[in-house]
Design a protein around this motif. Structure first.
Motif, PDB file in Angstrom:
ATOM      1  N   GLY A 135     -97.907 -17.124 -38.678  1.00  0.00           N
ATOM      2  CA  GLY A 135     -98.322 -16.580 -37.029  1.00  0.00           C
ATOM      3  C   GLY A 135     -97.446 -15.615 -37.699  1.00  0.00           C
ATOM      4  N   VAL A 136     -96.092 -15.667 -38.550  1.00  0.00           N
ATOM      5  CA  VAL A 136     -95.370 -14.390 -38.029  1.00  0.00           C
ATOM      6  C   VAL A 136     -96.002 -13.860 -39.814  1.00  0.00           C
ATOM      7  CG1 VAL A 136     -93.057 -14.355 -39.054  1.00  0.00           C
ATOM      8  CG2 VAL A 136     -93.254 -15.656 -37.130  1.00  0.00           C
ATOM      9  N   LYS A 137     -96.259 -14.008 -40.425  1.00  0.00           N
ATOM     10  CA  LYS A 137     -96.830 -13.341 -41.443  1.00  0.00           C
ATOM     11  C   LYS A 137     -98.114 -13.079 -40.920  1.00  0.00           C
ATOM     12  CE  LYS A 137     -97.752 -14.448 -46.398  1.00  0.00           C
ATOM     13  NZ  LYS A 137     -99.152 -14.800 -46.955  1.00  0.00           N
ATOM     14  N   GLU A 138     -98.616 -13.260 -40.219  1.00  0.00           N
ATOM     15  CA  GLU A 138    -100.346 -12.357 -39.700  1.00  0.00           C
ATOM     16  C   GLU A 138     -99.824 -11.560 -39.009  1.00  0.00           C
ATOM     17  OE1 GLU A 138    -103.275 -15.019 -38.002  1.00  0.00           O
ATOM     18  OE2 GLU A 138    -103.292 -16.226 -40.107  1.00  0.00           O
ATOM     19  N   LYS A 139     -98.939 -11.399 -37.843  1.00  0.00           N
ATOM     20  CA  LYS A 139     -98.275 -10.608 -37.259  1.00  0.00           C
ATOM     21  C   LYS A 139     -97.258  -9.318 -37.393  1.00  0.00           C
ATOM     22  CE  LYS A 139     -98.416 -10.893 -31.879  1.00  0.00           C
ATOM     23  NZ  LYS A 139     -97.581 -11.037 -31.167  1.00  0.00           N
ATOM     24  N   LYS A 140     -97.037  -9.115 -39.406  1.00  0.00           N
ATOM     25  CA  LYS A 140     -96.060  -8.581 -39.929  1.00  0.00           C
ATOM     26  C   LYS A 140     -94.600  -8.677 -39.625  1.00  0.00           C
ATOM     27  CE  LYS A 140     -99.427  -5.743 -42.361  1.00  0.00           C
ATOM     28  NZ  LYS A 140    -100.689  -6.239 -41.942  1.00  0.00           N
ATOM     29  N   LEU A 141     -94.311 -10.392 -38.659  1.00  0.00           N
ATOM     30  CA  LEU A 141     -93.075  -9.803 -38.132  1.00  0.00           C
ATOM     31  C   LEU A 141     -91.685 -10.190 -38.782  1.00  0.00           C
ATOM     32  CD1 LEU A 141     -93.833 -12.046 -35.032  1.00  0.00           C
ATOM     33  CD2 LEU A 141     -93.564  -9.852 -35.335  1.00  0.00           C
ATOM     34  N   GLY A 142     -90.488 -10.015 -38.994  1.00  0.00           N
ATOM     35  CA  GLY A 142     -89.740  -9.944 -39.940  1.00  0.00           C
ATOM     36  C   GLY A 142     -88.824 -11.211 -39.722  1.00  0.00           C
ATOM     37  N   ILE A 143     -89.051 -11.831 -39.285  1.00  0.00           N
ATOM     38  CA  ILE A 143     -88.464 -13.359 -38.789  1.00  0.00           C
ATOM     39  C   ILE A 143     -88.416 -14.367 -39.309  1.00  0.00           C
ATOM     40  CG2 ILE A 143     -88.726 -15.270 -36.523  1.00  0.00           C
ATOM     41  CD1 ILE A 143     -90.216 -13.089 -34.289  1.00  0.00           C
ATOM     42  N   LYS A 144     -87.402 -15.256 -39.504  1.00  0.00           N
ATOM     43  CA  LYS A 144     -87.498 -16.241 -40.686  1.00  0.00           C
ATOM     44  C   LYS A 144     -88.169 -17.597 -40.017  1.00  0.00           C
ATOM     45  CE  LYS A 144     -83.404 -14.784 -42.782  1.00  0.00           C
ATOM     46  NZ  LYS A 144     -82.042 -15.145 -42.773  1.00  0.00           N
ATOM     47  N   VAL A 145     -88.862 -18.506 -40.926  1.00  0.00           N
ATOM     48  CA  VAL A 145     -89.321 -19.820 -39.743  1.00  0.00           C
ATOM     49  C   VAL A 145     -88.371 -20.333 -40.570  1.00  0.00           C
ATOM     50  CG1 VAL A 145     -90.838 -21.135 -39.297  1.00  0.00           C
ATOM     51  CG2 VAL A 145     -91.338 -18.493 -39.569  1.00  0.00           C
ATOM     52  N   LEU A 146     -87.893 -21.292 -40.356  1.00  0.00           N
ATOM     53  CA  LEU A 146     -86.846 -22.485 -40.962  1.00  0.00           C
ATOM     54  C   LEU A 146     -87.032 -24.071 -40.334  1.00  0.00           C
ATOM     55  CD1 LEU A 146     -83.578 -20.706 -42.105  1.00  0.00           C
ATOM     56  CD2 LEU A 146     -85.732 -21.306 -42.908  1.00  0.00           C
ATOM     57  N   ASP A 147     -86.799 -25.066 -41.095  1.00  0.00           N
ATOM     58  CA  ASP A 147     -86.993 -26.104 -40.768  1.00  0.00           C
ATOM     59  C   ASP A 147     -85.176 -26.520 -40.295  1.00  0.00           C
ATOM     60  OD1 ASP A 147     -88.026 -29.608 -40.190  1.00  0.00           O
ATOM     61  OD2 ASP A 147     -86.189 -29.620 -40.614  1.00  0.00           O
TER      62      ASP A 147
END
Ligand SMILES: Cc1cc2nc3c(=O)[nH]c(=O)nc-3n(C[C@H](O)[C@H](O)[C@H](O)COP(=O)(O)OP(=O)(O)OC[C@H]3O[C@@H](n4cnc5c(N)ncnc54)[C@H](O)[C@@H]3O)c2cc1C
Ligand code: SF4
Ligand code: SF4
Lengths: 470, 391
Positions: free
Chosen positions: B366-378
């Motif tokens: 989802g973050v990639k689709e919206k081209k956001l620079g948010i890191k997604v981590l466990d």
């Protein structure tokens, strides 16, 4: 498929998969919170011919175009949480489900208002507002399922209405698609009054601008009264305390709450009061004034321990219907002065086997919700008889200068009792001017003629039936 | 004793007890699809029709379509005003669809893969620990070794290259804390979560029995999982299907790590400079009631900047990735996910953490689709970052 081929293909062409008329879809859209006994099919054709899922305002314009050409009733529906039959077809037609209408949310902090699209569910709206430090002024206890559009179309009221008024007092402007297909904005009092409680008979509300307030914390207190008469004295005395909301239960309702929860509330008439408090001193002052008022007016103050977390229960009245397969309810609005007599009337009428809950919706008016529940499913005939019993007692509210909560289908014909003769005449004149083909939610507000016996109106038939069966 | 029958409920009886209040309109997929047939109360209405011979034939397609548009997020059951056990109803309808041969070919293929290869990817048992090699971790002294604690890696972290960092981080944490742990290696079978979600308790029970026996062979007393789905299976489903036999303590990685930090077995040394927010996985918070351990860890990062998502804990939004929806309707997953991603954006966080590989994967998308620079981590990846000495 029950629409004529030409009409059906017009809908299919215009809406593709957003038009459906399978038997299952039609059945799913044939009820609201009350499941109708099949006997009602004799008088009401509540199964629609099809359903259009509206995605944008233009879709509504298109629906009206086809519906006017083909003379097909259009029935708007949002949360479907009303129990008055307003969103059910009376003589078939096409239900337009507006839940998919694009969501808009535009807050104007300077004006303390928010403009939202009609399908906004209250809990979502409240959350969006809270995120910016604001709050709804008043809201129904169907917070998690009722929508702002459906609430206004029913002229709803609820928690906080005592201080801020009901839906009509909150709404400043509406955007409507008229049955003619015109898109109009109304902000004048006359038109807003006509649309509030119009049940979608004057057009489809797509957007509303409503007042909001700052999100102020609430403080709660509770007290009890020995009789309905004392309750009324108490409720009136609380009027001077600038209360946010007053919530009332009869002893039977308190007993049910006790038996389904950890509460051990005294089984008397219970009153729970909430007030907005900005700071500690204001809260202390409220407590002192509350205690004094209750003591001076025949009430018993309830220790805070009894009502711990009870505010959370305000959206959970229906939780008392757990393990119930059949229930029926009525909701009436009654002047506070007469409310003790009407409460007694209802209790006696149902041999004291009735649950009653109330909300003060203004300093002068109490809204009373009363219901019975049955553990098992009951036969259609029995349900119909119970329904008539409810109709009978509801119709009696008029004698006490009250009225049903709204018209919808079942109380169509009571518009005059709710809004007065002058507004009825304005309503009729306006309806005639904008909906000459009578396609916009027929059968609601003004009592329709019976399909099996067109000389008689639905209201007359229900009145007669309730006298005989109820 | 096999007590799978305890999971059966009378779905008609439950449907009849729905009071139609509509509160379950919080359903994330209904909010996208909007048809009454996808409303949880509408599904119950269709259950009633299914048991009425007059409608059975007509309703089955729309009922089964609706039930496979569900992420099993449990938001409906949580809010249900009369406490109906809706998830059990949904599982049973899926099971009924299976019996009627109404599962899609994609779903059946997952089912067959799990049945045949004991993982959702249909890959060989021997590849289960390939991730370790990929991350340069030598696990040879841990595999099938007797130990009180087992780290159950799960299919996602084992086979999906993208998720290998989760397993790697957890192993590093366990090693740093000197936990005496084992891994089942090629004897680790799918926990059964995707099968249970389909209502497939017979195959699911055989997976559960196998895992249980392997764990017992190694003398395991406590099982730790980084995956919300596996955790739910062990915590909620295994005790029901294995009965009293199931005597292994189940902890989620966040619970164990929180304890390890408190006991100073690991130290969170490095500050995480970026602002963090936390997404509660549905299977942790609503299914298992676990919400505080992850927050407790995050708050222990030095000088942490943390903000809750507007919808958090019990009210957390679903990412859309659960309930096999990724297989049934990927477009719907992305639509559901959009709402969550908007909430993440609202917090202005630089990192969103979760405790479920499926959430991480879905949010990343989802973050990639919206081209956001948010890191997604466990969360375990973040713990590893804070724990390791900066080079
Ligand atoms: C648990 C519970 C508690 C409740 N508590 C309260 C309460 O405290 N106060 C209160 O007032 N009500 C209450 N209600 C009744 C009801 O929920 C509310 O009035 C609600 O706001 C109706 O909204 P809805 O979206 O469900 O409307 P619906 O039921 O879908 O529609 C209501 C009426 O509005 C019409 N309509 C729908 N959409 C439009 C539109 N866009 N334009 C024009 N007409 C339209 C319909 O045709 C129908 O006549 C309660 C109901 C429940 C189930
Ligand atoms: S489990 Fe979640 S997705 Fe499924 S019906 Fe309930 S709320 Fe909807
Ligand atoms: S919340 Fe529960 S009772 Fe209410 S409509 Fe949904 S399933 Fe029915």
């Amino acid at each position: 498929m029950t629409l004529k081929t030409r009409a059906r293909s017009k809908f299919s062409r215009a809406f593709g998969n957003n038009f459906q008329d399978t038997l299952i879809i039609r059945l799913l859209y044939s009820r609201d919170i009350v499941a109708l006994p099949s006997i009602t099919k004799l008088v009401v054709s509540n199964i629609p011919d099809g359903v259009v899922l509206i995605k944008e305002i233009d879709d509504i314009v298109k629906v009206f175009q086809i519906a006017n050409d083909e003379k097909i009733p259009v029935i708007p529906r949002l949360g479907g949480t009303s129990g008055f039959g307003g969103c059910l077809p009376y003589k078939k037609g096409v239900v337009i489900d507006l839940k998919g209408l694009k969501q808009e949310f535009l807050i104007d902090p300077g004006d303390l208002s928010v403009t939202v699209s009609s399908p906004y569910v209250f809990s979502d709206l409240q959350r969006s507002l809270n995120m910016q430090g604001f709050s709804l002024c008043s809201y129904p206890s169907s917070l998690y399922s009722g929508t702002i559009g459906g609430w206004f179309a029913q002229d709803g009221s609820g928690i906080g209405a005592l201080k801020y008024g009901g839906s009509l007092d909150q709404v400043k402007e509406i955007e409507v698609v008229l049955p003619t297909g015109e898109i109009k904005n109304f902000s004048d009092e006359d038109k807003l009054s006509l649309f509030a409680g119009s049940q979608g008979t004057l057009g489809i509300i797509t957007k509303l601008k409503l007042s909001v307030k700052f999100n102020t914390p609430l403080s709660y207190k509770a007290c009890t009264y020995d009789s309905a008469k004392d309750l009324v004295v108490g409720l009136k005395s609380l009027n001077n305390l600038d209360i946010f909301s007053i919530w009332v239960m009869n002893p039977k309702q308190v007993a049910l709450l006790n038996s389904t929860s950890d509460y051990a509330l005294p089984e008397r008439y219970l009153v729970i009061v909430s007030k907005e408090v900005n700071y500690k001193e204001e809260e202390s002052e409220f407590y002192a004034n509350f205690n004094q008022t209750i003591r001076e007016n025949k009430g018993q103050i309830l220790d805070d321990r009894y009502i711990k977390d009870i505010w959370k229960h305000r959206f959970r009245t229906f939780s008392l219907l757990k393990n119930t397969k059949t229930f029926l309810f009525g909701e009436a609005i009654i002047p506070i002065d007469k409310s003790d007599q009407y409460i007694k009337k209802i209790e006696t009428f149902f041999n004291n086997q009735i649950q009653i809950e109330g909300t003060m919706i203004s300093p002068e008016k109490l809204s009373l919700l009363y219901f019975v529940k049955e553990k098992d499913e009951i036969s259609d005939i029995k349900t119909a008889m119970l329904f008539m019993k409810f109709y009978k007692i509801m119709k009696k509210v008029v004698k006490y200068k009250g009225h049903p909560y709204t018209t919808g289908l079942w109380f169509s014909g009571y518009y005059k009792h709710i809004y007065g003769n002058e507004q009825l005449l304005s309503y009729k004149a306006y309806k005639k001017s904008i909906d000459p083909k009578k396609i916009c939610n027929p059968g609601k507000v003004i009592s329709p003629r019976l399909k099996i016996f067109p000389l008689m109106k639905l209201k007359t038939a229900l009145k007669l039936a309730s006298e005989v069966i109820g | 004793m096999n007590s799978a029958h305890l999971l059966k409920v009378d779905i008609l009886e439950i449907a009849q007890k729905c009071v139609y209040c509509g509160y379950c309109s919080v359903c994330p997929t209904f909010k996208e699809l909007n048809w009454e047939s996808n409303h949880p109360r509408g599904i119950l209405e269709q259950v009633k029709m299914y048991f009425n011979e007059k409608y059975t034939k007509d309703v089955s397609k729309s009922l089964f379509d609706a039930i496979f548009s569900c992420t099993m997020c449990k938001a409906c059951e949580n809010i249900c005003i009369v406490d109906l056990p809706l998830l059990q109803v949904w599982e049973q309808i899926r099971q009924e669809a299976f019996r009627r041969g109404r599962w899609s070919s994609d779903l059946l293929s997952i089912y067959d893969k799990v049945k045949a290869t004991h993982n959702i990817f249909g890959l060989p048992h021997n590849d289960r620990l390939d991730w370790a090699e990929l991350c340069g971790i030598n696990l040879s002294r841990r595999i099938k070794r007797k130990a009180p604690v087992a780290f159950f890696i799960g299919c996602q972290a084992s086979y999906s290259g993208k998720m290998a960092g989760i397993a790697e981080s957890m192993v590093k944490i366990l090693r740093k804390a000197r936990v005496n742990f084992t891994v089942l290696g090629d004897e680790e079978w799918c926990c059964g979560a995707p099968i249970f979600l389909g209502g497939g308790y017979t195959v699911g029970t055989s997976l559960a029995k196998h895992n249980y026996e392997e764990l017992k062979k190694l003398g395991v007393k406590k099982i730790v999982s980084t995956c919300a789905g596996c955790y739910r299976s062990f915590k909620i489903v295994y005790p029901k299907i294995l009965g009293d036999d199931w005597d292994i303590e189940v902890v989620h990685a966040s619970e164990l790590i929180d304890e390890l930090v408190d006991k100073k077995k690991i130290k969170l040394l490095n500050t995480i400079d970026e602002k963090i927010t936390y997404k509660d996985p549905c299977e942790l918070v609503r299914h298992c009631g676990l919400s505080e351990a992850p927050r407790s860890i995050i708050k222990k990062f030095p000088n942490v900047r943390y903000e809750e998502l507007p919808s958090n804990r019990e009210e957390a939004l679903c990412c859309g990735g659960g309930g096999l929806l990724k297989i049934n309707n990927p477009k719907l997953v992305s639509e559901v996910n959009t709402k969550l991603v908007s909430e993440i954006e609202y917090t202005e966080a630089d990192i969103v953490v979760s405790c479920c590989p499926l959430c991480v994967d879905t949010i990343q998308q989802g973050v990639k689709e919206k081209k956001l620079g948010i890191k997604v981590l466990d969360l375990v990846e973040l713990v590893k970052m804070s724990m390791e000495v900066k080079k």
